[in-house]
Design an enzyme around this catalytic site. Structure first.
Site: not given
Ligand code: XBP
Ligand code: MG
Length: 234
Positions: A7, A9
């Site tokens: 993953d 973020d």
């Molecule tokens: C986390 C999310 C993303 C980010 C914001 O993604 O839910 O939506 O918060 O990025 P992950 P965007 O943990 O799956 O990496 O605004 O580009 O969606």
């Molecule tokens: Mg994440």
């Protein structure tokens, strides 16, 4: 073990509080909206994955006077997409400024796996531009080449907690879930990786440490370094 699937973020880097949240607020100000997502509100909005979906959920929660004058129906979808594109531009600029480093132990683990010839992949809800900018600026220029597959954002119809993004990555790599390990940070991410049948290692962060990770194989505070080892939470 045939691949490690990461993953982005909250896992590769702590991008939410000081990255995405700030970028959303910069885009709102630029659009002349008097919306401000403080740390607490953003923590609640993180229950919705996907930036466009998160904006829509915020609008749905507002009193009418806060959102009067916004387009309706399909026009609202386009308006949200344009606002989100502006937010992505601000987030990429934040990454380019070097403000968001990789989390502890991530560079070490990626490097060891790469050097050992273990294939790497990414399965994330965020947009591909954000993945490229994070890898280029926080790992090293050209780092995208280390990843056999980068599954990101709207490439699949349903975002996490649906299994779609992990199913997509496994399908692209021609691998079965039992041959891989997923790395996540949130309960939405864990639900997604488990729904795809993947054994999952969690590294918690400020927004996710109180979430239910009972279905994870291992829960850590961080990936850790020899000089700053991880601690097993569960
Ligand atoms: C986390 C999310 C993303 C980010 C914001 O993604 O839910 O939506 O918060 O990025 P992950 P965007 O943990 O799956 O990496 O605004 O580009 O969606
Ligand atoms: Mg994440």
């Amino acid at each position: 073990m045939k691949a490690l699937i990461f993953d982005v973020d909250g896992t590769l880097a702590d991008t939410e509080r000081d990255g995405h949240r700030v970028a959303f607020n910069l885009a709102f100000a630029e659009a002349g909206l008097d919306w401000e997502w403080d740390e607490a509100l953003y923590g609640e909005l993180l229950a919705v994955t996907g930036g466009k979906e998160r904006i829509r959920r915020f609008i749905e929660q507002q009193k009418p006077q806060m959102v009067e004058g916004l387009p309706e129906g399909d026009d609202l979808g386009e308006w949200i997409a344009a606002l989100h594109a502006a937010k992505t531009r601000h987030f990429v600029a934040l990454l380019a400024s070097g403000k968001i480093p990789l989390r502890s132990g991530v560079r070490r683990l990626l490097t060891e796996a790469h050097d050992a010839g273990v294939p790497l992949a990414i399965a994330t809800t965020t947009t591909p531009q954000n993945v490229s900018a994070l890898l280029e600026n926080a790992l090293f220029p050209g780092a995208e080449s280390w990843f056999e597959v980068i599954g990101a954002g709207d490439i699949v119809p349903a975002k996490k907690p649906a299994a779609d993004i992990y199913d997509y990555v496994l399908e692209q790599m021609g691998l079965k879930p039992e041959q891989c390990i997923a790395f996540e940070d949130s309960v939405n991410g864990l639900r997604s990786s488990r729904a795809a049948g993947l054994k999952t290692i969690i590294t918690v962060n400020g927004y996710t440490e109180a979430e239910d990770f009972s279905r994870a194989a291992l829960v850590l505070d961080q990936m850790g370094e020899p000089s700053d080892p991880c601690h097993i939470i569960q």
